[in-house]
Motif scaffolding. Sequence first.
Motif, mmCIF file in Angstrom:
data_model
loop_
_atom_site.group_PDB
_atom_site.id
_atom_site.type_symbol
_atom_site.label_atom_id
_atom_site.label_comp_id
_atom_site.label_asym_id
_atom_site.label_seq_id
_atom_site.Cartn_x
_atom_site.Cartn_y
_atom_site.Cartn_z
ATOM 1 N N GLU A 33 3.187 3.906 6.144
ATOM 2 C CA GLU A 33 2.497 2.581 5.742
ATOM 3 C C GLU A 33 1.424 2.464 6.995
ATOM 4 O O GLU A 33 0.288 2.052 6.519
ATOM 5 C CB GLU A 33 3.258 1.163 6.072
ATOM 6 N N GLU A 34 1.586 3.051 8.299
ATOM 7 C CA GLU A 34 0.357 3.013 9.061
ATOM 8 C C GLU A 34 -0.963 3.877 8.632
ATOM 9 O O GLU A 34 -2.093 3.424 8.456
ATOM 10 C CB GLU A 34 0.769 3.718 10.448
ATOM 11 N N ASN A 37 -2.633 2.165 5.929
ATOM 12 C CA ASN A 37 -3.390 0.995 6.437
ATOM 13 C C ASN A 37 -4.820 1.428 6.790
ATOM 14 O O ASN A 37 -5.661 0.794 6.709
ATOM 15 C CB ASN A 37 -2.505 0.043 7.477
ATOM 16 N N ASP A 38 -4.712 2.480 7.671
ATOM 17 C CA ASP A 38 -5.882 3.137 8.080
ATOM 18 C C ASP A 38 -6.999 3.668 7.060
ATOM 19 O O ASP A 38 -8.006 3.305 6.736
ATOM 20 C CB ASP A 38 -5.362 4.440 8.927
ATOM 21 N N ASN A 41 -8.147 0.465 5.363
ATOM 22 C CA ASN A 41 -9.235 -0.215 6.233
ATOM 23 C C ASN A 41 -10.573 0.662 6.053
ATOM 24 O O ASN A 41 -11.758 0.155 6.085
ATOM 25 C CB ASN A 41 -8.872 -0.375 7.662
ATOM 26 N N ASP A 59 -2.602 -9.223 -1.911
ATOM 27 C CA ASP A 59 -2.735 -8.189 -0.861
ATOM 28 C C ASP A 59 -2.583 -6.863 -1.341
ATOM 29 O O ASP A 59 -2.218 -6.012 -0.246
ATOM 30 C CB ASP A 59 -1.930 -8.688 0.365
ATOM 31 N N LYS A 60 -2.772 -6.719 -2.706
ATOM 32 C CA LYS A 60 -2.566 -5.182 -3.165
ATOM 33 C C LYS A 60 -3.529 -4.914 -4.110
ATOM 34 O O LYS A 60 -3.560 -3.630 -4.564
ATOM 35 C CB LYS A 60 -1.207 -4.988 -3.723
ATOM 36 N N LYS A 90 3.008 0.766 -3.290
ATOM 37 C CA LYS A 90 3.982 0.943 -2.065
ATOM 38 C C LYS A 90 5.319 1.722 -2.754
ATOM 39 O O LYS A 90 5.835 1.201 -3.712
ATOM 40 C CB LYS A 90 4.363 -0.010 -1.291
#
Length: 90
Positions: A33-34, A37-38, A41, A59-60, A90
Amino acid sequence: MFKLIYMKADYEPWWQFEGWESNIVSINEYETEEQLNDGLNTILEKFRAKYEHEASREDKYYAFWTDAECEFCEACDDDLQIYHGIIIEK
């Protein structure tokens, strides 16, 4: 497995009309998930710099567009707005 899907269509990505998959431009896959998110972004920063309008849902789903990017629809005899959509799976 996490995915960022980039699609380009004449509707926002949250509609996911039948056959929406044919509008996919690219898919980026991430193990964590990290990493997702990177990646998200990075894409959001790029699209926010390029497109003047933005909307999101749940949020998706993210949609970006500019007033100058339209395509003529012969069936409806009008210009249709083109959206650049990001979908998070996800």
